[in-house]
Design a protein around this motif. Sequence first.
Motif, mmCIF file in Angstrom:
data_model
loop_
_atom_site.group_PDB
_atom_site.id
_atom_site.type_symbol
_atom_site.label_atom_id
_atom_site.label_comp_id
_atom_site.label_asym_id
_atom_site.label_seq_id
_atom_site.Cartn_x
_atom_site.Cartn_y
_atom_site.Cartn_z
ATOM 1 N N UNK A 91 0.562 17.053 1.145
ATOM 2 C CA UNK A 91 1.537 15.957 1.117
ATOM 3 C C UNK A 91 2.937 16.528 1.301
ATOM 4 N N UNK A 92 3.725 15.995 2.228
ATOM 5 C CA UNK A 92 5.092 16.493 2.377
ATOM 6 C C UNK A 92 5.949 16.063 1.184
ATOM 7 N N UNK A 93 7.039 16.746 0.979
ATOM 8 C CA UNK A 93 7.944 16.366 -0.099
ATOM 9 C C UNK A 93 8.854 15.241 0.377
ATOM 10 N N UNK A 94 9.393 14.494 -0.571
ATOM 11 C CA UNK A 94 10.285 13.385 -0.253
ATOM 12 C C UNK A 94 9.937 12.169 -1.097
ATOM 13 N N UNK A 95 10.700 11.135 -0.917
ATOM 14 C CA UNK A 95 10.470 9.888 -1.645
ATOM 15 C C UNK A 95 9.266 9.178 -1.048
ATOM 16 N N UNK A 96 8.397 8.709 -1.925
ATOM 17 C CA UNK A 96 7.181 8.068 -1.430
ATOM 18 C C UNK A 96 6.743 6.904 -2.281
ATOM 19 N N UNK A 97 5.578 6.395 -1.937
ATOM 20 C CA UNK A 97 4.998 5.248 -2.627
ATOM 21 C C UNK A 97 3.536 5.543 -2.913
ATOM 22 N N UNK A 98 3.059 5.000 -4.024
ATOM 23 C CA UNK A 98 1.645 5.107 -4.360
ATOM 24 C C UNK A 98 1.074 3.700 -4.293
ATOM 25 N N UNK A 99 -0.010 3.523 -3.537
ATOM 26 C CA UNK A 99 -0.717 2.240 -3.470
ATOM 27 C C UNK A 99 -1.997 2.374 -4.270
ATOM 28 N N UNK A 100 -2.065 1.635 -5.353
ATOM 29 C CA UNK A 100 -3.215 1.685 -6.246
ATOM 30 C C UNK A 100 -4.029 0.413 -6.067
ATOM 31 N N UNK A 101 -5.337 0.561 -5.857
ATOM 32 C CA UNK A 101 -6.232 -0.589 -5.729
ATOM 33 C C UNK A 101 -7.230 -0.549 -6.879
ATOM 34 N N UNK A 102 -7.293 -1.642 -7.630
ATOM 35 C CA UNK A 102 -8.219 -1.752 -8.754
ATOM 36 C C UNK A 102 -9.176 -2.887 -8.443
ATOM 37 N N UNK A 103 -10.480 -2.576 -8.370
ATOM 38 C CA UNK A 103 -11.482 -3.593 -8.065
ATOM 39 C C UNK A 103 -12.186 -4.051 -9.311
#
Length: 85
Positions: free
Chosen positions: A73-85
Amino acid sequence: YTPAALPQSGVAPGARAVLLGANLSTEVQEQPAPESPAFAGVSARIVVGDADRESYVLLVAPNRVEVLVPADMPTGTGTVRLSVN
């Protein structure tokens, strides 16, 4: 744990990230040796710039999910997408 608002906050590639929330699971379940990215009905993706990577879910609890940040994973500002089923 370092809150995002503090200087030098963040998560390094290859490290464990803790995502806090509510109603993420009904019980605590841990995957000691990751065999597949999704675990206990939970999956996660991390996006930094153009890099979009699936992340291994290591632990699921009612108020938190722990994931492994991909080593490439590159460094920098990011987002996490979490999916809960």
